[in-house]
Scaffold this motif. Structure first.
Motif, short mmCIF file in Angstrom:
data_model
loop_
_atom_site.label_atom_id
_atom_site.label_comp_id
_atom_site.label_asym_id
_atom_site.label_seq_id
_atom_site.Cartn_x
_atom_site.Cartn_y
_atom_site.Cartn_z
N GLU A 26 0.83 -1.21 0.00
CA GLU A 26 0.00 0.00 0.00
C GLU A 26 0.87 1.27 0.00
OE1 GLU A 26 -3.07 0.25 -0.56
OE2 GLU A 26 -3.77 -1.81 -0.26
N ILE A 27 1.98 1.23 0.74
CA ILE A 27 2.88 2.38 0.79
C ILE A 27 3.59 2.57 -0.55
CG2 ILE A 27 4.97 3.32 1.89
CD1 ILE A 27 4.09 1.84 4.46
N ALA A 28 3.97 1.45 -1.18
CA ALA A 28 4.67 1.46 -2.48
C ALA A 28 5.92 2.34 -2.45
CB ALA A 28 3.73 1.92 -3.59
N PRO A 29 6.89 2.00 -1.57
CA PRO A 29 8.11 2.80 -1.49
C PRO A 29 8.97 2.65 -2.74
CG PRO A 29 8.30 0.81 -0.15
CD PRO A 29 6.90 0.84 -0.67
N ARG A 30 9.59 3.76 -3.15
CA ARG A 30 10.48 3.75 -4.31
C ARG A 30 11.89 4.16 -3.88
NH1 ARG A 30 5.73 6.38 -5.56
NH2 ARG A 30 6.76 8.33 -4.97
N PRO A 31 12.91 3.65 -4.53
CA PRO A 31 14.29 4.01 -4.16
C PRO A 31 14.47 5.53 -4.10
CG PRO A 31 14.32 2.24 -5.77
CD PRO A 31 12.89 2.69 -5.66
N GLY A 32 15.04 5.98 -2.99
CA GLY A 32 15.32 7.41 -2.85
C GLY A 32 14.19 8.25 -2.30
N ASP A 33 13.00 7.67 -2.10
CA ASP A 33 11.90 8.45 -1.52
C ASP A 33 12.33 9.02 -0.17
OD1 ASP A 33 10.06 8.03 -3.52
OD2 ASP A 33 8.93 6.48 -2.46
N GLY A 39 7.82 5.70 15.12
CA GLY A 39 7.68 4.54 16.00
C GLY A 39 8.03 3.23 15.34
N PRO A 40 9.26 3.05 14.86
CA PRO A 40 9.63 1.82 14.16
C PRO A 40 9.66 0.58 15.05
CG PRO A 40 11.57 3.19 14.51
CD PRO A 40 10.38 4.02 14.88
N GLY A 41 9.78 0.76 16.37
CA GLY A 41 9.73 -0.38 17.29
C GLY A 41 10.82 -1.39 17.01
N LEU A 42 10.43 -2.64 16.72
CA LEU A 42 11.38 -3.72 16.47
C LEU A 42 11.72 -3.87 14.99
CD1 LEU A 42 9.99 -6.38 19.00
CD2 LEU A 42 11.95 -4.84 19.29
N ALA A 43 11.38 -2.85 14.22
CA ALA A 43 11.77 -2.74 12.80
C ALA A 43 11.07 -3.74 11.87
CB ALA A 43 13.30 -2.87 12.64
N ALA A 44 9.90 -4.24 12.27
CA ALA A 44 9.17 -5.19 11.41
C ALA A 44 8.80 -4.56 10.07
CB ALA A 44 7.90 -5.66 12.14
N LEU A 45 8.37 -3.32 10.10
CA LEU A 45 8.04 -2.59 8.87
C LEU A 45 9.27 -1.87 8.33
CD1 LEU A 45 5.69 -1.79 6.98
CD2 LEU A 45 5.22 0.13 8.50
N THR A 46 10.15 -1.46 9.23
CA THR A 46 11.35 -0.70 8.86
C THR A 46 12.22 -1.45 7.86
OG1 THR A 46 11.34 0.15 11.13
CG2 THR A 46 13.33 0.54 9.82
N GLN A 47 12.46 -2.74 8.13
CA GLN A 47 13.40 -3.50 7.29
C GLN A 47 12.92 -3.63 5.85
OE1 GLN A 47 16.46 -4.24 8.05
NE2 GLN A 47 16.78 -5.10 6.01
N PRO A 48 11.67 -4.07 5.59
CA PRO A 48 11.25 -4.14 4.18
C PRO A 48 11.18 -2.76 3.52
CG PRO A 48 9.42 -4.69 5.65
CD PRO A 48 10.66 -4.64 6.49
N VAL A 50 13.29 -0.11 4.19
CA VAL A 50 14.63 0.37 3.88
C VAL A 50 15.25 -0.46 2.75
CG1 VAL A 50 16.03 -0.99 5.51
CG2 VAL A 50 16.67 1.37 4.99
N GLU A 51 14.85 -1.72 2.63
CA GLU A 51 15.35 -2.55 1.53
C GLU A 51 14.93 -1.97 0.18
OE1 GLU A 51 13.94 -6.47 2.30
OE2 GLU A 51 15.31 -6.80 3.99
N ARG A 52 13.78 -1.34 0.14
CA ARG A 52 13.27 -0.76 -1.11
C ARG A 52 13.73 0.69 -1.29
NH1 ARG A 52 10.36 -4.66 0.81
NH2 ARG A 52 9.02 -5.99 -0.47
N LEU A 69 18.31 0.53 16.87
CA LEU A 69 18.13 0.99 15.50
C LEU A 69 19.39 1.67 14.96
CD1 LEU A 69 14.53 2.36 16.03
CD2 LEU A 69 15.11 0.51 14.45
N ARG A 70 20.17 2.30 15.86
CA ARG A 70 21.39 2.98 15.41
C ARG A 70 22.43 2.00 14.87
NH1 ARG A 70 20.60 6.09 20.14
NH2 ARG A 70 19.73 8.14 19.60
N ASN A 71 22.28 0.73 15.19
CA ASN A 71 23.21 -0.28 14.68
C ASN A 71 22.95 -0.61 13.21
OD1 ASN A 71 24.59 -0.59 17.14
ND2 ASN A 71 23.03 -2.00 17.90
N HIS A 72 21.84 -0.12 12.69
CA HIS A 72 21.47 -0.39 11.29
C HIS A 72 22.08 0.71 10.42
CE1 HIS A 72 19.22 -1.23 7.70
NE2 HIS A 72 18.48 -2.15 8.29
N GLY A 73 22.93 0.34 9.52
CA GLY A 73 23.68 1.33 8.74
C GLY A 73 22.87 2.20 7.81
N GLN A 74 21.63 1.79 7.49
CA GLN A 74 20.84 2.56 6.51
C GLN A 74 19.77 3.44 7.16
OE1 GLN A 74 20.14 -1.33 4.47
NE2 GLN A 74 20.22 -0.08 2.60
N LEU A 75 19.82 3.56 8.48
CA LEU A 75 18.80 4.34 9.18
C LEU A 75 19.38 5.61 9.78
CD1 LEU A 75 16.87 1.57 11.18
CD2 LEU A 75 16.33 2.50 8.91
#
Length: 257
Positions: A26-33, A39-48, A50-52, A69-75
């Motif tokens: 539904e969000i339809a993320p595109r590279p570079g958006d 409230g990312p919490g445990l990153a369940a939504l965050t990971q898919p 950031v992959e896109r 979350l700071r341990n994640h290099g893309q956040l």
């Protein structure tokens, strides 16, 4: 170490992979958006996401989760109460020179979801769209039509500025721990040319109107309009829920400052 959900932050962590995939579609993320997750919490939504996207900015109040979350290099992690975040400045940082480009998503804490929606309302001109998971009953009020039981102050204050759609039902068992309510996902797209109106004045009018929603408006808004010098045409022999959004906006435009 397993994170223990904190009641004071209203934490319910999304854990259903099928629902997560549906939300991402539904969000339809595109590279570079230029996207911000609240409230990312445990990153369940965050990971898919950031992959896109390649990179994602997240706002997290819980310091233990923020540290993870700071341990994640893309956040980019903003450790803050979202109500204190200046989304205008964030838009300038993430999308310089691109008006109305910011994309905002999140599983909003149920205990402060309405204040977050009103905080973002003040920054709507910088935002391209918003996708939020909320209590279903809150979304029912957000998208409600006039003359229905769900039509409320929230309906009016959001519909004058956004086109909104309930896009996905989310059952309690999709979370850990399960909340006691049904949830849903709403899409909110700021109107490109919203009516020019003083939002504070509109808010005041709507609050007076719905302060006693079972009474006809002659007893509430009618008296308020009289004391504020309104001389236009308005039918006060209705209840607050019977007045369309456009008519509330017209009143706000017509009442003398």
């Amino acid at each position: 170490m397993k994170h223990i959900p904190r009641k004071r932050f209203g934490q319910h962590f999304l854990s259903d992979g099928g629902i997560i995939d549906a939300i991402v579609r539904e969000i339809a993320p595109r590279p570079g958006d230029p996207m911000v997750e609240i409230g990312p919490g445990l990153a369940a939504l965050t990971q898919p996401l950031v992959e896109r996207l390649g990179r994602l900015t997240v706002i997290e109040l819980d310091r233990d989760l923020a540290a993870r979350l700071r341990n994640h290099g893309q956040l980019q992690v903003i450790e803050s109460d979202v109500l204190k975040v200046d989304f205008a400045a964030l838009a300038q940082e993430l999308a310089p020179g691109q008006p109305a480009a910011l994309r905002v998503v999140g599983n909003l804490p149920y205990n402060i979801s309405t204040p977050i929606l009103f905080h973002l309302l003040g920054h709507a001109r910088y935002i391209a769209d918003q996708h939020f998971m909320l209590q279903k009953e809150v979304i029912d009020r957000m998208v409600a039509k006039p003359a229905t039981s769900d039509y409320s102050r929230l309906s009016v204050m959001l519909q004058w500025r956004y086109a909104m759609e309930n896009v996905l039902f989310v059952p309690p068992e999709s979370f850990d721990p399960p909340p006691r309510v049904d949830s849903a996902v709403v899409r909110m797209v700021p109107l490109a040319q919203p009516p020019a109106v003083d939002a504070a004045r509109l808010g005041e009018i709507v609050q007076v109107a719905f302060s006693q929603r079972r009474k006809i408006l002659r007893h509430t808004l009618g008296k308020w309009l009289e004391t504020h010098g309104f001389e236009g045409a308005f039918d006060p022999q209705r209840r607050a829920e019977e007045v369309p959004v456009a008519e509330y906006v017209a009143l706000a435009q017509a009442v003398p400052p």
